[in-house]
Design a protein around this motif. Structure first.
Motif, PDB file in Angstrom:
ATOM      1  N   ALA A 157       0.824  -1.210   0.000  1.00  0.00           N
ATOM      2  CA  ALA A 157       0.000   0.000   0.000  1.00  0.00           C
ATOM      3  C   ALA A 157       0.856   1.257   0.000  1.00  0.00           C
ATOM      4  O   ALA A 157       0.567   2.223  -0.723  1.00  0.00           O
ATOM      5  CB  ALA A 157      -0.930  -0.010   1.217  1.00  0.00           C
ATOM      6  N   GLU A 158       1.910   1.275   0.811  1.00  0.00           N
ATOM      7  CA  GLU A 158       2.783   2.449   0.846  1.00  0.00           C
ATOM      8  C   GLU A 158       3.457   2.672  -0.498  1.00  0.00           C
ATOM      9  O   GLU A 158       3.623   3.817  -0.946  1.00  0.00           O
ATOM     10  CB  GLU A 158       3.836   2.287   1.939  1.00  0.00           C
ATOM     11  N   ASP A 159       3.850   1.587  -1.149  1.00  0.00           N
ATOM     12  CA  ASP A 159       4.496   1.739  -2.442  1.00  0.00           C
ATOM     13  C   ASP A 159       3.532   2.334  -3.465  1.00  0.00           C
ATOM     14  O   ASP A 159       3.900   3.237  -4.231  1.00  0.00           O
ATOM     15  CB  ASP A 159       5.014   0.384  -2.923  1.00  0.00           C
ATOM     16  N   LEU A 160       2.297   1.846  -3.474  1.00  0.00           N
ATOM     17  CA  LEU A 160       1.303   2.398  -4.395  1.00  0.00           C
ATOM     18  C   LEU A 160       1.038   3.874  -4.106  1.00  0.00           C
ATOM     19  O   LEU A 160       0.928   4.692  -5.029  1.00  0.00           O
ATOM     20  CB  LEU A 160       0.012   1.588  -4.293  1.00  0.00           C
ATOM     21  N   ALA A 161       0.944   4.231  -2.824  1.00  0.00           N
ATOM     22  CA  ALA A 161       0.709   5.633  -2.468  1.00  0.00           C
ATOM     23  C   ALA A 161       1.886   6.512  -2.861  1.00  0.00           C
ATOM     24  O   ALA A 161       1.701   7.655  -3.298  1.00  0.00           O
ATOM     25  CB  ALA A 161       0.427   5.745  -0.973  1.00  0.00           C
ATOM     26  N   SER A 162       3.094   5.985  -2.728  1.00  0.00           N
ATOM     27  CA  SER A 162       4.281   6.776  -3.073  1.00  0.00           C
ATOM     28  C   SER A 162       4.368   7.051  -4.571  1.00  0.00           C
ATOM     29  O   SER A 162       5.080   7.953  -5.004  1.00  0.00           O
ATOM     30  CB  SER A 162       5.553   6.058  -2.599  1.00  0.00           C
ATOM     31  N   HIS A 163       3.631   6.270  -5.360  1.00  0.00           N
ATOM     32  CA  HIS A 163       3.564   6.483  -6.809  1.00  0.00           C
ATOM     33  C   HIS A 163       2.302   7.236  -7.220  1.00  0.00           C
ATOM     34  O   HIS A 163       1.924   7.199  -8.389  1.00  0.00           O
ATOM     35  CB  HIS A 163       3.650   5.142  -7.532  1.00  0.00           C
ATOM     36  N   GLY A 164       1.650   7.893  -6.264  1.00  0.00           N
ATOM     37  CA  GLY A 164       0.575   8.806  -6.622  1.00  0.00           C
ATOM     38  C   GLY A 164      -0.826   8.265  -6.519  1.00  0.00           C
ATOM     39  O   GLY A 164      -1.751   8.834  -7.115  1.00  0.00           O
ATOM     40  N   ARG A 165      -1.028   7.193  -5.757  1.00  0.00           N
ATOM     41  CA  ARG A 165      -2.366   6.643  -5.576  1.00  0.00           C
ATOM     42  C   ARG A 165      -2.867   6.932  -4.160  1.00  0.00           C
ATOM     43  O   ARG A 165      -2.077   7.116  -3.235  1.00  0.00           O
ATOM     44  CB  ARG A 165      -2.369   5.124  -5.808  1.00  0.00           C
ATOM     45  N   VAL A 166      -4.183   6.950  -3.985  1.00  0.00           N
ATOM     46  CA  VAL A 166      -4.790   6.961  -2.655  1.00  0.00           C
ATOM     47  C   VAL A 166      -5.211   5.527  -2.359  1.00  0.00           C
ATOM     48  O   VAL A 166      -5.976   4.930  -3.120  1.00  0.00           O
ATOM     49  CB  VAL A 166      -6.008   7.901  -2.592  1.00  0.00           C
ATOM     50  N   VAL A 167      -4.692   4.963  -1.289  1.00  0.00           N
ATOM     51  CA  VAL A 167      -4.939   3.564  -0.955  1.00  0.00           C
ATOM     52  C   VAL A 167      -5.718   3.499   0.356  1.00  0.00           C
ATOM     53  O   VAL A 167      -5.311   4.109   1.352  1.00  0.00           O
ATOM     54  CB  VAL A 167      -3.633   2.768  -0.835  1.00  0.00           C
ATOM     55  N   VAL A 168      -6.813   2.760   0.353  1.00  0.00           N
ATOM     56  CA  VAL A 168      -7.669   2.625   1.529  1.00  0.00           C
ATOM     57  C   VAL A 168      -7.580   1.189   2.033  1.00  0.00           C
ATOM     58  O   VAL A 168      -8.047   0.257   1.373  1.00  0.00           O
ATOM     59  CB  VAL A 168      -9.132   2.984   1.195  1.00  0.00           C
ATOM     60  N   LEU A 169      -6.950   1.006   3.195  1.00  0.00           N
ATOM     61  CA  LEU A 169      -6.838  -0.307   3.824  1.00  0.00           C
ATOM     62  C   LEU A 169      -8.063  -0.519   4.703  1.00  0.00           C
ATOM     63  O   LEU A 169      -8.359   0.298   5.569  1.00  0.00           O
ATOM     64  CB  LEU A 169      -5.579  -0.400   4.674  1.00  0.00           C
ATOM     65  N   VAL A 170      -8.771  -1.622   4.492  1.00  0.00           N
ATOM     66  CA  VAL A 170     -10.043  -1.877   5.174  1.00  0.00           C
ATOM     67  C   VAL A 170      -9.883  -3.050   6.131  1.00  0.00           C
ATOM     68  O   VAL A 170      -9.476  -4.144   5.725  1.00  0.00           O
ATOM     69  CB  VAL A 170     -11.170  -2.172   4.173  1.00  0.00           C
ATOM     70  N   ASP A 171     -10.191  -2.840   7.406  1.00  0.00           N
ATOM     71  CA  ASP A 171     -10.234  -3.932   8.379  1.00  0.00           C
ATOM     72  C   ASP A 171     -11.649  -4.484   8.444  1.00  0.00           C
ATOM     73  O   ASP A 171     -12.630  -3.766   8.227  1.00  0.00           O
ATOM     74  CB  ASP A 171      -9.820  -3.444   9.768  1.00  0.00           C
ATOM     75  N   HIS A 172     -11.760  -5.772   8.796  1.00  0.00           N
ATOM     76  CA  HIS A 172     -13.050  -6.454   8.879  1.00  0.00           C
ATOM     77  C   HIS A 172     -13.205  -7.043  10.281  1.00  0.00           C
ATOM     78  O   HIS A 172     -12.889  -8.217  10.508  1.00  0.00           O
ATOM     79  CB  HIS A 172     -13.144  -7.549   7.818  1.00  0.00           C
ATOM     80  N   PRO A 173     -13.641  -6.247  11.259  1.00  0.00           N
ATOM     81  CA  PRO A 173     -13.727  -6.718  12.644  1.00  0.00           C
ATOM     82  C   PRO A 173     -14.562  -7.981  12.786  1.00  0.00           C
ATOM     83  O   PRO A 173     -15.598  -8.146  12.128  1.00  0.00           O
ATOM     84  CB  PRO A 173     -14.369  -5.532  13.374  1.00  0.00           C
ATOM     85  N   GLY A 174     -14.119  -8.852  13.674  1.00  0.00           N
ATOM     86  CA  GLY A 174     -14.757 -10.146  13.851  1.00  0.00           C
ATOM     87  C   GLY A 174     -14.090 -11.196  12.999  1.00  0.00           C
ATOM     88  O   GLY A 174     -13.970 -12.354  13.390  1.00  0.00           O
ATOM     89  N   ASP A 175     -13.642 -10.804  11.828  1.00  0.00           N
ATOM     90  CA  ASP A 175     -12.865 -11.648  10.926  1.00  0.00           C
ATOM     91  C   ASP A 175     -11.372 -11.386  11.169  1.00  0.00           C
ATOM     92  O   ASP A 175     -10.577 -12.320  11.293  1.00  0.00           O
ATOM     93  CB  ASP A 175     -13.291 -11.306   9.499  1.00  0.00           C
ATOM     94  N   ALA A 176     -10.980 -10.114  11.256  1.00  0.00           N
ATOM     95  CA  ALA A 176      -9.587  -9.761  11.526  1.00  0.00           C
ATOM     96  C   ALA A 176      -9.108 -10.400  12.826  1.00  0.00           C
ATOM     97  O   ALA A 176      -9.883 -10.548  13.773  1.00  0.00           O
ATOM     98  CB  ALA A 176      -9.449  -8.245  11.609  1.00  0.00           C
ATOM     99  N   GLY A 177      -7.834 -10.788  12.861  1.00  0.00           N
ATOM    100  CA  GLY A 177      -7.284 -11.408  14.065  1.00  0.00           C
ATOM    101  C   GLY A 177      -7.579 -10.590  15.296  1.00  0.00           C
ATOM    102  O   GLY A 177      -8.102 -11.090  16.288  1.00  0.00           O
ATOM    103  N   LEU A 178      -7.247  -9.339  15.252  1.00  0.00           N
ATOM    104  CA  LEU A 178      -7.690  -8.374  16.248  1.00  0.00           C
ATOM    105  C   LEU A 178      -7.567  -6.989  15.639  1.00  0.00           C
ATOM    106  O   LEU A 178      -6.758  -6.752  14.756  1.00  0.00           O
ATOM    107  CB  LEU A 178      -6.922  -8.486  17.561  1.00  0.00           C
ATOM    108  N   VAL A 179      -8.418  -6.099  16.085  1.00  0.00           N
ATOM    109  CA  VAL A 179      -8.405  -4.734  15.593  1.00  0.00           C
ATOM    110  C   VAL A 179      -8.874  -3.831  16.724  1.00  0.00           C
ATOM    111  O   VAL A 179      -9.784  -4.178  17.477  1.00  0.00           O
ATOM    112  CB  VAL A 179      -9.294  -4.579  14.335  1.00  0.00           C
TER     113      VAL A 179
END
Length: 376
Positions: A157-179
């Motif tokens: 994600a950081e690499d994509l953003a550094s090349h001019g993109r907006v990247v949205v990382l989405v967590d899925h509570p209950g499925d995610a290990g912990l959040v």
């Protein structure tokens, strides 16, 4: 479906393994008994520094399938920054997540160190609340592997953003290990490999989460940066499955990338896919036969990574070899997670391939809009 209340830290650490669907959220600094081995993530390759902001969103129109109440999601938005001077780098895990995960790590993947690791000390290359570089940019949504935190996809994600993109990382509570939510830590409900009904709920919930985030992009403080006529989606494992399902059913999304996710949940939907798709897999994935069968007939470009394993698409590609070099994991553990090959070369291939695909498919002159399909 069985519902699980949030267990205590000690209970989860001693419970049955979360299995292939729940994996490590991202270690940072490993301290061996004699000396310290500092672990880190590779720097982005693009010309821009990266800013990051985190948001908690509540979808009052949906019930959470894993516990009573409205559906909540956490997102992190990465973007090109105008300046990062005076803005600190974000840790990969919050302090609360890191404290809880210290007990969870060895139960998640046998062979990971049971002690001597400071899980909260790794720094990302995203600078908290850094002012954005002006301009409207393509938007990429990321959905992680089953049981994973969104932060496990930081490097790509950081690499994509550094090349001019907006990247949205989405967590899925209950499925995610912990959040960590505003109300506190939320643990995963997964125990072992999900049965078909649980997997169906996971994917349906993830697709609902992604649609909800798309609905809310215009309300975020960073909305002026986002060209919502140029949206892509990518995901790892169960996230890859969800990404393709979103791509096939929501006309707001133009192109997608599947990082080793099964496509046999809705074969008719996937068979009708009429949008650009890139699919990457490894030669070490234990379920490769099922994966390849599920990809048959899907119109997409395919890439195979050799001497690699399933978690090469995540930040494990960088952290696990460093843990091995510090004497904290074995060669067998490394091979089971990321493979025995050159992880730096694999990372460069994944970064370059995903970036080039979205650069080509999300050009400024987007194709004419088609009538939107009703959300399913």
């Amino acid at each position: 479906m069985t519902r699980h209340t949030a267990p205590s830290r000690r209970t989860v650490a001693k419970s049955a393994l979360l299995g292939a669907a729940a994996v490590l959220l991202g270690p940072s600094v490993a301290r061996a008994a004699e000396g310290t081995a500092a672990l880190g993530l590779p720097a982005p390759t693009g010309p821009h520094r990266v800013g990051i902001r985190t948001f908690a969103l509540t979808d009052t129109s949906r019930d959470d399938p894993w516990q009573p109440g409205a559906r909540e999601v956490m997102i992190s938005v990465l973007y090109p920054a105008r300046t990062v001077r005076g803005f600190p780098r974000a840790p990969q895990l919050t302090p609360a997540e890191a404290r809880e995960f210290a007990d969870l790590a060895p139960a998640v993947h046998p062979g990971l160190p049971a002690a001597g690791v400071d899980w909260g000390a790794v720094l990302t290359h995203g600078h908290v609340n850094a002012p954005p570089l002006p301009g409207r940019r393509p938007v990429l949504l990321y959905t992680p592997g089953g049981g994973d935190s969104r932060t496990l996809g930081t490097t790509l994600a950081e690499d994509l953003a550094s090349h001019g993109r907006v990247v949205v990382l989405v967590d899925h509570p209950g499925d995610a290990g912990l959040v960590e939510l505003p109300s506190g830590i939320r643990w995963t409900v997964l125990r072992g490999d999900p049965d078909p009904a649980t997997f169906r709920t996971m994917i349906d919930t993830r697709v609902g989460d992604l649609r909800f985030v798309l609905d809310r992009l215009g309300d975020l403080p960073l909305a002026p940066l986002m060209d919502r006529d140029r949206i892509g989606v990518y995901g790892h494992s169960a996230g890859g499955t969800a990404a393709v399902h979103l791509l096939a059913s929501d006309d707001r999304v133009t192109a997608g990338v599947d990082l080793e996710g099964y496509l046999d949940l809705d074969p008719d939907l996937v068979a009708g896919l009429d949008r650009p798709l890139l699919m990457l897999r490894t030669d070490g994935f234990e379920s490769a036969d099922r994966l390849v069968r599920s990809w048959e007939g899907v119109p997409a470009r395919r890439v195979l990574l050799t001497d690699a394993n399933h978690w090469i698409f995540s930040d494990y590609a960088h952290l696990v070899p460093q843990l091995q070099a510090a004497g904290l994991v074995t060669a067998g553990t490394r091979a089971a997670l990321v493979g025995a090959g050159d992880t730096a070369a694999a990372t460069a291939l994944v970064r370059g391939g995903v970036r080039a695909f979205f650069d080509h498919r999300l050009r400024a002159s987007a194709p004419p809009a088609r009538p939107r399909r009703a959300p399913q």
